[in-house]
Enzyme design. Structure first.
Site, PDB file in Angstrom:
ATOM      1  N   GLN A 129       0.808  -1.212   0.000  1.00 35.19           N
ATOM      2  CA  GLN A 129       0.000   0.000   0.000  1.00 35.19           C
ATOM      3  C   GLN A 129       0.843   1.263   0.000  1.00 35.19           C
ATOM      4  O   GLN A 129       0.385   2.313  -0.450  1.00 35.19           O
ATOM      5  CB  GLN A 129      -0.955   0.002   1.200  1.00 35.19           C
ATOM      6  CG  GLN A 129      -2.083  -1.006   1.085  1.00 35.19           C
ATOM      7  CD  GLN A 129      -3.042  -0.953   2.261  1.00 35.19           C
ATOM      8  OE1 GLN A 129      -2.863  -0.160   3.201  1.00 35.19           O
ATOM      9  NE2 GLN A 129      -4.061  -1.789   2.230  1.00 35.19           N
ATOM     10  N   GLU A 150      -3.173 -11.820   2.531  1.00 37.80           N
ATOM     11  CA  GLU A 150      -4.490 -11.636   3.132  1.00 37.80           C
ATOM     12  C   GLU A 150      -5.279 -12.944   3.216  1.00 37.80           C
ATOM     13  O   GLU A 150      -6.247 -13.043   3.973  1.00 37.80           O
ATOM     14  CB  GLU A 150      -5.287 -10.600   2.339  1.00 37.80           C
ATOM     15  CG  GLU A 150      -5.643 -11.041   0.929  1.00 37.80           C
ATOM     16  CD  GLU A 150      -5.953  -9.867   0.027  1.00 37.80           C
ATOM     17  OE1 GLU A 150      -7.090  -9.803  -0.468  1.00 37.80           O
ATOM     18  OE2 GLU A 150      -5.069  -9.023  -0.190  1.00 37.80           O
TER      19      GLU A 150
END
Length: 427
Positions: free
Chosen positions: A168, A310
């Site tokens: 990110q 994730e």
């Protein structure tokens, strides 16, 4: 109806047969909202995910000055000049904490960022340091709360970051980079970047808006300055949210189909196809969607999940139910997610009887008899997914704070329980 806490996870006693439609992708929705707020005209984010994280993103961009109508399934976004002071609540949303500051640098006013208590432990310093290097006035420190004092423009240029703890950091700078005077040239210097599919997602979305992105060289992404064309987006289903539903077929037997699975996608959740195949399920992608057919027997695996970290909680839950040892590696970076997921998984799987060894970058899980008990989630929606998977196979699992799944899937508990046929009982 009030959901009890801890929540008694449904326990499957018969094979399942189910077809599900999933909410939209959080990652795609929040990127689309950022680009729409920076675009050169109005646009619509169709089938937007309505969840805590996406509503926080919409509220953050609205506080800066964008007009966002979230009353329907399709969210209309009208860009406006970012004028005046604002306060941004990041909640526990990493995309808000990391993606909005580069946008706030384009404002004329003071923008204060804060969030949930645990957000103070999540890294954002690389983004803030990069912004300082690009000419943005950022208050001291490398955690929230922090303040950005915008001057209406950002110089931009070349910046070096260490994105080894989160992809990110790269996406955050790229999304706003076209609006910077010199664009942005982001160089990564450090261990391999995790979750590269999420950067590929960012690059693909930027190009769909007419933004020039050069990613030909490894560890370098350059965004040319220029307008961001207004484009309507149709949001794909959140494929990572498919993990518990597809895992249900693997542990209970039977088949689960997830509708509208894309033939091609940049979402990390698409890796579930290969993972579940390795774990012994049959996987088929057809016009009806992605169907997983399981026998109720799960095989252990040795997987490097670096690019799809994730998925670790759901995969770890399956490994705890497997008939042979498993090793999950390459995922040290998930210690900086909503919680330290490696430590949390080792603790909670162990509390239910699993034989788990925690490593600096992964977990080793060996077959062991499991029993019921409370499975804590640490306000982490992916941990809740792991808990319900275990509950489907083990009687008496109580999932603490299952409501945390609202981060990406509102009313998940009701939806999950509704999947189960009459032959499936509650623990």
């Amino acid at each position: 109806m009030t959901t009890p806490d801890p929540w008694p996870a449904p326990h499957a006693v018969d094979p399942v047969e189910a077809t599900v439609s999933l909410p939209g992708s959080k990652s795609l929705t929040n990127r689309a909202l950022i680009l729409a707020a920076l675009a050169d005209g109005p646009s619509v984010v169709r089938r937007a995910l309505r969840s805590r994280d996406t509503e926080l993103m919409a509220a953050a961009l609205s506080s800066l000055g964008a007009e966002i109508d979230t009353t329907g399934d399709d969210w209309a976004v009208t860009p406006h000049a970012f004028e005046g002071d604002a306060t941004v609540d990041c909640g526990l949303a990493g995309t808000v904490m990391r993606f909005v500051p580069p946008v706030a640098g384009l404002s004329r006013g003071r923008v204060d960022f804060d969030g949930d208590e645990h957000m103070r432990n999540r890294p954002v310093g690389e983004v803030l340091g990069a912004l300082r290097g690009l000419g943005v006035d950022v208050s001291e420190g490398d955690r929230i709360p922090f303040r950005i004092s915008g001057r209406g423009a950002v110089r931009g240029g070349t910046v070096v970051v260490d994105a080894s703890s989160s992809s990110q950091f790269i996406s955050a700078l790229l999304l706003a980079g076209a609006r910077y005077d010199e664009g942005v040239d982001v160089r990564h210097d450090g261990k391999p970047v995790p979750s590269l599919p999420h950067i590929d997602m960012t690059v693909a979305m930027l190009r769909s808006h007419g933004v020039q992105v050069d990613d030909a060289d490894a560890n370098r992404w350059a965004v040319a300055p220029g307008p961001i064309r207004a484009v309507d987006h149709v949001i794909e289903p959140d494929l990572s949210n498919a993990a518990p539903f597809l895992a249900l077929a693997a542990v209970a037997g039977g088949s689960v189909t997830v509708r509208d699975w894309p033939e091609a996608t940049t979402q990390a959740g698409d890796a579930l196809r290969g993972i579940l195949t390795q774990m012994g399920s049959e996987v088929a992608l057809t016009s009806a969607g992605l169907t997983v057919t399981g026998s109720g027997t799960v095989h252990g695996v040795d997987l490097d999940l670096h690019d799809v970290g994730e998925l670790t909680p759901a995969v770890a839950a399956l490994c705890a139910l497997a008939d042979s040892p498993s090793h999950l590696r390459g995922i040290a970076h998930i210690r900086g997610h909503e919680t330290d997921r490696l430590a949390a998984l080792a603790a909670e799987l162990g509390n239910l009887g699993a034989d788990v060894t925690e490593h600096p970058d992964g977990l080793s899980i060996r077959p062991a008899p499991l029993h019921g008990g409370v499975f804590r989630t640490y306000a982490d929606h992916r941990m809740a997914h792991a808990g319900v998977i275990l509950g489907a196979a083990v009687e008496g699992v109580l999932v603490e704070n299952v409501a945390t799944t609202s981060k990406t899937f509102p009313d998940f508990a009701t939806f999950w329980a509704g999947l189960l046929p009459a032959g499936v009982g509650r623990s």
